[in-house]
Design a protein around this motif. Structure first.
Motif, short mmCIF file in Angstrom:
data_model
loop_
_atom_site.label_atom_id
_atom_site.label_comp_id
_atom_site.label_asym_id
_atom_site.label_seq_id
_atom_site.Cartn_x
_atom_site.Cartn_y
_atom_site.Cartn_z
N GLN A 1 11.95 6.11 -4.94
CA GLN A 1 10.84 5.90 -4.42
C GLN A 1 10.36 7.47 -3.53
O GLN A 1 9.12 7.59 -3.31
CB GLN A 1 10.84 4.71 -3.16
N THR A 2 11.50 8.03 -3.36
CA THR A 2 11.10 9.36 -2.42
C THR A 2 10.52 10.18 -3.78
O THR A 2 9.55 11.09 -3.32
CB THR A 2 12.41 9.88 -1.81
N ALA A 54 0.15 5.34 -7.24
CA ALA A 54 1.48 4.47 -7.68
C ALA A 54 2.00 3.74 -6.63
O ALA A 54 2.53 2.66 -6.73
CB ALA A 54 2.25 5.39 -8.60
N LEU A 55 2.28 4.26 -5.29
CA LEU A 55 2.42 3.55 -4.35
C LEU A 55 1.76 2.78 -3.79
O LEU A 55 2.28 1.41 -3.39
CB LEU A 55 2.92 4.63 -3.09
N PHE A 56 0.55 2.70 -3.97
CA PHE A 56 -0.60 1.63 -3.54
C PHE A 56 -0.67 0.50 -4.62
O PHE A 56 -0.37 -0.48 -4.21
CB PHE A 56 -1.81 2.25 -3.63
N GLN A 108 2.09 -0.48 -5.89
CA GLN A 108 3.65 -0.85 -6.07
C GLN A 108 3.47 -1.88 -4.61
O GLN A 108 4.01 -2.85 -4.59
CB GLN A 108 4.44 0.01 -5.76
N SER A 109 2.93 -1.37 -3.35
CA SER A 109 3.14 -2.11 -2.22
C SER A 109 1.75 -2.75 -1.67
O SER A 109 2.00 -3.58 -0.89
CB SER A 109 3.76 -0.81 -1.30
N CYS A 110 0.65 -2.22 -2.21
CA CYS A 110 -0.70 -2.83 -1.25
C CYS A 110 -1.59 -3.71 -2.28
O CYS A 110 -2.50 -4.28 -1.74
CB CYS A 110 -1.40 -1.45 -0.85
N SER A 111 -1.38 -3.45 -3.63
CA SER A 111 -2.55 -4.04 -4.49
C SER A 111 -2.33 -5.75 -4.40
O SER A 111 -3.34 -6.15 -4.82
CB SER A 111 -2.35 -3.43 -5.96
N SER A 112 -1.44 -6.25 -4.07
CA SER A 112 -1.06 -7.75 -4.11
C SER A 112 -2.25 -8.23 -3.22
O SER A 112 -2.51 -9.46 -3.27
CB SER A 112 0.24 -7.98 -3.75
N CYS A 113 -2.45 -7.44 -2.09
CA CYS A 113 -3.36 -8.16 -1.08
C CYS A 113 -4.75 -7.40 -1.01
O CYS A 113 -5.94 -8.09 -1.01
CB CYS A 113 -2.83 -7.66 0.30
N VAL A 143 -0.19 7.53 0.54
CA VAL A 143 -1.18 6.58 0.31
C VAL A 143 -2.55 6.88 1.19
O VAL A 143 -3.41 6.92 0.66
CB VAL A 143 -0.41 5.16 0.52
N ALA A 144 -2.01 7.28 2.43
CA ALA A 144 -3.05 7.57 3.18
C ALA A 144 -3.97 8.93 2.59
O ALA A 144 -5.35 8.92 2.64
CB ALA A 144 -2.82 7.89 4.80
N SER A 145 -3.56 9.85 2.02
CA SER A 145 -4.15 10.81 1.54
C SER A 145 -4.87 10.28 0.44
O SER A 145 -6.30 10.79 -0.02
CB SER A 145 -3.32 12.11 1.02
N TRP A 146 -4.49 9.73 -0.49
CA TRP A 146 -5.29 9.15 -1.63
C TRP A 146 -6.29 8.23 -1.36
O TRP A 146 -7.32 8.46 -1.71
CB TRP A 146 -4.07 8.51 -2.42
N LEU A 147 -6.20 7.41 -0.29
CA LEU A 147 -7.12 6.52 0.07
C LEU A 147 -8.41 7.48 0.93
O LEU A 147 -9.43 6.83 0.78
CB LEU A 147 -6.78 5.25 1.06
N ALA A 148 -7.95 8.11 1.42
CA ALA A 148 -9.17 8.95 2.31
C ALA A 148 -9.88 9.60 1.32
O ALA A 148 -10.97 10.10 1.48
CB ALA A 148 -8.26 10.01 3.26
N GLU A 149 -9.67 9.88 -0.03
CA GLU A 149 -10.45 10.51 -1.16
C GLU A 149 -11.38 9.33 -1.44
O GLU A 149 -12.46 9.74 -2.27
CB GLU A 149 -9.65 10.89 -2.24
#
Length: 119
Positions: free
Chosen positions: A44-45, A53-55, A57-62, A111-117
């Motif tokens: 994960q690190t 990818a992290l999004f 894995q952890s966020c896309s279900s919602c 994830v925050a950096s990726w979403l900010a784009e």
């Protein structure tokens, strides 16, 4: 016949409570790390630089794999509403129905950096 129906309703209700209840219980848990868990943490690190990818894995279900087809708020243009730091704060502390702490540290930052784009 009524007793059988009543029994089935009671069993179904107890099953529902068992499946949906709790979640806030403070119980003592075994915090020792197994080799498999340590490998998962290292993996994960290693993925921390990949916000997408992290999004997924952890966020896309919602929020949905396309950032807008889930039951939670759309994120396809979230970067035009919030800065990276504001998004990071939401990820770490939660907002509305979203619980905080789903992602932490470098993962949350990626994830925050990726979403900010997403503007």
């Amino acid at each position: 016949m009524k007793k059988l129906l009543y029994s089935l309703i009671c069993v179904a209700f107890i099953g529902f409570l068992t499946a949906c209840g709790g979640g806030n219980d403070e119980t003592e848990q075994d915090t020792t790390t197994t080799e498999e868990q340590a490998g998962d943490e290292q993996e994960q690190t290693a993925d921390a630089g990949n916000g997408e990818a992290l999004f997924q894995q952890s966020c896309s279900s919602c929020h949905g794999g396309d950032l807008k087809s889930g039951g939670a708020p759309d994120l396809d243009k979230i970067g035009s509403q919030y800065s990276k730091d504001e998004i990071l704060n939401i990820i770490e502390n939660g907002k509305g129905g979203m619980p905080g702490g789903i992602l932490k540290g470098e993962d949350a930052d990626a994830v925050a950096s990726w979403l900010a784009e997403k503007k």
